[in-house]
Write a protein that holds these residues in place. Structure first.
Motif, PDB file in Angstrom:
ATOM      1  N   ALA A 156       0.885  -1.236   0.070  1.00 52.05           N
ATOM      2  CA  ALA A 156       0.117   0.090   0.066  1.00 52.05           C
ATOM      3  C   ALA A 156       0.892   1.293  -0.099  1.00 52.05           C
ATOM      4  O   ALA A 156       0.889   2.288  -0.689  1.00 52.05           O
ATOM      5  CB  ALA A 156      -1.059   0.007   1.302  1.00 52.05           C
ATOM      6  N   ALA A 157       1.805   1.030   0.898  1.00 46.14           N
ATOM      7  CA  ALA A 157       2.788   2.371   1.027  1.00 46.14           C
ATOM      8  C   ALA A 157       3.517   2.645  -0.673  1.00 46.14           C
ATOM      9  O   ALA A 157       3.767   3.753  -0.856  1.00 46.14           O
ATOM     10  CB  ALA A 157       3.805   2.236   2.068  1.00 46.14           C
ATOM     11  N   ARG A 158       4.013   1.534  -1.098  1.00 49.15           N
ATOM     12  CA  ARG A 158       4.757   1.542  -2.402  1.00 49.15           C
ATOM     13  C   ARG A 158       3.829   2.164  -3.481  1.00 49.15           C
ATOM     14  O   ARG A 158       4.290   2.802  -4.337  1.00 49.15           O
ATOM     15  CB  ARG A 158       5.136   0.203  -2.641  1.00 49.15           C
ATOM     16  N   LEU A 159       2.540   1.695  -3.503  1.00 51.62           N
ATOM     17  CA  LEU A 159       1.839   2.215  -4.293  1.00 51.62           C
ATOM     18  C   LEU A 159       0.718   3.462  -4.361  1.00 51.62           C
ATOM     19  O   LEU A 159       0.062   3.951  -4.866  1.00 51.62           O
ATOM     20  CB  LEU A 159       0.654   1.010  -4.747  1.00 51.62           C
ATOM     21  N   LYS A 160       1.245   4.054  -3.135  1.00 55.39           N
ATOM     22  CA  LYS A 160       0.383   5.273  -2.708  1.00 55.39           C
ATOM     23  C   LYS A 160      -1.001   4.850  -2.379  1.00 55.39           C
ATOM     24  O   LYS A 160      -1.594   5.786  -2.956  1.00 55.39           O
ATOM     25  CB  LYS A 160       0.869   6.439  -3.346  1.00 55.39           C
ATOM     26  N   ALA A 161      -1.398   3.991  -2.087  1.00 52.34           N
ATOM     27  CA  ALA A 161      -2.719   3.608  -1.859  1.00 52.34           C
ATOM     28  C   ALA A 161      -3.178   3.757  -0.529  1.00 52.34           C
ATOM     29  O   ALA A 161      -2.993   3.121   0.357  1.00 52.34           O
ATOM     30  CB  ALA A 161      -3.070   2.188  -2.222  1.00 52.34           C
ATOM     31  N   ALA A 162      -4.132   4.647  -0.253  1.00 51.03           N
ATOM     32  CA  ALA A 162      -4.677   4.937   0.865  1.00 51.03           C
ATOM     33  C   ALA A 162      -6.002   3.968   1.470  1.00 51.03           C
ATOM     34  O   ALA A 162      -7.261   4.062   0.651  1.00 51.03           O
ATOM     35  CB  ALA A 162      -5.247   6.282   1.204  1.00 51.03           C
ATOM     36  N   VAL A 163      -5.559   3.074   2.110  1.00 50.31           N
ATOM     37  CA  VAL A 163      -6.578   1.884   2.304  1.00 50.31           C
ATOM     38  C   VAL A 163      -6.481   1.680   3.881  1.00 50.31           C
ATOM     39  O   VAL A 163      -5.680   2.150   4.766  1.00 50.31           O
ATOM     40  CB  VAL A 163      -6.291   0.468   1.832  1.00 50.31           C
ATOM     41  N   THR A 164      -7.604   0.908   4.415  1.00 45.64           N
ATOM     42  CA  THR A 164      -7.764   0.506   5.907  1.00 45.64           C
ATOM     43  C   THR A 164      -7.334  -0.908   6.050  1.00 45.64           C
ATOM     44  O   THR A 164      -7.791  -1.678   5.089  1.00 45.64           O
ATOM     45  CB  THR A 164      -9.093   0.635   6.292  1.00 45.64           C
ATOM     46  N   VAL A 165      -6.548  -1.195   7.037  1.00 42.33           N
ATOM     47  CA  VAL A 165      -6.096  -2.565   7.223  1.00 42.33           C
ATOM     48  C   VAL A 165      -6.504  -2.872   8.508  1.00 42.33           C
ATOM     49  O   VAL A 165      -6.182  -2.316   9.641  1.00 42.33           O
ATOM     50  CB  VAL A 165      -4.533  -2.593   7.265  1.00 42.33           C
ATOM     51  N   VAL A 166      -7.215  -3.954   8.588  1.00 44.20           N
ATOM     52  CA  VAL A 166      -7.474  -4.776   9.731  1.00 44.20           C
ATOM     53  C   VAL A 166      -6.981  -6.171   9.832  1.00 44.20           C
ATOM     54  O   VAL A 166      -7.146  -6.863   8.899  1.00 44.20           O
ATOM     55  CB  VAL A 166      -9.074  -4.612  10.029  1.00 44.20           C
ATOM     56  N   GLN A 167      -6.968  -6.651  10.992  1.00 43.14           N
ATOM     57  CA  GLN A 167      -6.614  -8.151  11.289  1.00 43.14           C
ATOM     58  C   GLN A 167      -7.542  -8.851  11.982  1.00 43.14           C
ATOM     59  O   GLN A 167      -8.326  -8.586  12.858  1.00 43.14           O
ATOM     60  CB  GLN A 167      -5.121  -8.230  12.259  1.00 43.14           C
ATOM     61  N   GLY A 168      -8.043 -10.058  11.563  1.00 41.27           N
ATOM     62  CA  GLY A 168      -8.823 -11.002  12.133  1.00 41.27           C
ATOM     63  C   GLY A 168      -9.349 -11.861  11.186  1.00 41.27           C
ATOM     64  O   GLY A 168      -9.295 -11.910  10.194  1.00 41.27           O
TER      65      GLY A 168
END
Length: 280
Positions: A156-168
């Motif tokens: 996401a950082a490399r692609l400059k993509a603003a996303v939400t990340v959640v674990q579960g």
């Protein structure tokens, strides 16, 4: 080795790989990736001396490949839908068939603003590609594996993509939320099929991202049950499936959602590969 030409290094590597009964094209792929040369520019350099440091890294890469490490893990990236994604032993290597799933999601949803959940995101290939293609979509990536999410965050950082990340697990980390669509390429290989698989895949790629119980259908069943329980509200679901699972996955969702519109789509090879479930 430092006195070899590009051609001589490639010739050695091809012969070595062939002697191990492996895919000879990997020798060319690894040289192109490590040298950052496309096929045309590699051909132009064929008779030129290969730099000693590059030749050393190339020999190491070929030896790793012969030992069973996938080429994409060796170079650390894999192409997907026109982008390059970081991959390592914590995530699956994105496949071409999954690009077809992404294309279906995009073509079926031309709306500029949607909320999307990518379940079992792994490297983030699906969700991040959707975000790159539809910048105004609100995309959430979820995975059970913290290590996989670390790779997804890096991509996401490399692609400059603003996303939400959640674990579960599945829908649990976003319980109570609503999404316009859910997409997932879950584990769907039956443990009974292990004997038919490429040994390198079994050794290198994460088992938790490959295999599922109940003939490979367990994750589809659990996802359908959670949707039935309205743990998350959504209008549609897109899933990648195994080539022989079309009817079984259709039945799983038909039993729980008799009024849903279910479409099974084949991949370019003519195999059942994707399912869309639209809820009324």
């Amino acid at each position: 080795m430092s006195n070899r030409t590009y051609y001589e290094s490639l010739k050695w590597a091809s012969s070595f790989v062939q002697s191990k009964h492996l895919d000879e094209s990997a020798a060319t792929y690894l040289l192109q990736e490590l040298s950052h040369l496309d096929q045309t520019h590699l051909l132009l350099k064929y008779r030129q001396p290969i730099p000693a440091d590059l030749d050393k890294r190339y020999v190491s890469a070929i030896e790793q490949y012969a030992a069973g490490v996938p080429p994409q893990y060796i170079v650390g990236t894999a192409p997907f839908y026109g982008e390059r994604f970081v991959v390592n032993e914590n995530v699956l290597i994105p496949r071409q068939e999954t690009e077809e799933l992404v294309e279906w999601v995009l073509s079926a949803n031309p709306q500029p603003d949607l909320s999307v959940l990518d379940v079992g995101t792994g490297s983030g290939a699906i969700g991040l590609t959707l975000k790159k293609q539809r910048p105004d979509w609100q995309v959430t990536l979820s995975d059970l594996s913290a290590d996989a999410l670390g790779v997804a965050r890096e991509n996401a950082a490399r692609l400059k993509a603003a996303v939400t990340v959640v674990q579960g697990d599945l829908l649990t980390p976003v319980a109570g939320a609503e999404f316009d669509l859910i997409v997932s390429n879950p584990p769907y290989i039956s443990h009974a099929e292990e004997g038919e698989m490429d040994p390198d895949v079994l050794v290198s790629e994460p088992a938790m991202a490959l295999f599922a119980d109940h003939q490979g259908l367990a994750i589809y069943e659990r996802l359908a049950d959670q949707l039935k329980q309205r743990k998350v509200i959504t209008k549609q679901v897109f899933l990648e499936i195994g080539f022989h699972q079309g009817q079984a996955v259709r039945q799983i969702f038909e039993e729980r959602f008799p009024s849903a519109m279910i479409t099974v789509r084949q991949d370019m090879a003519g195999h059942d590969r994707m399912v869309q479930i639209r809820f009324k």
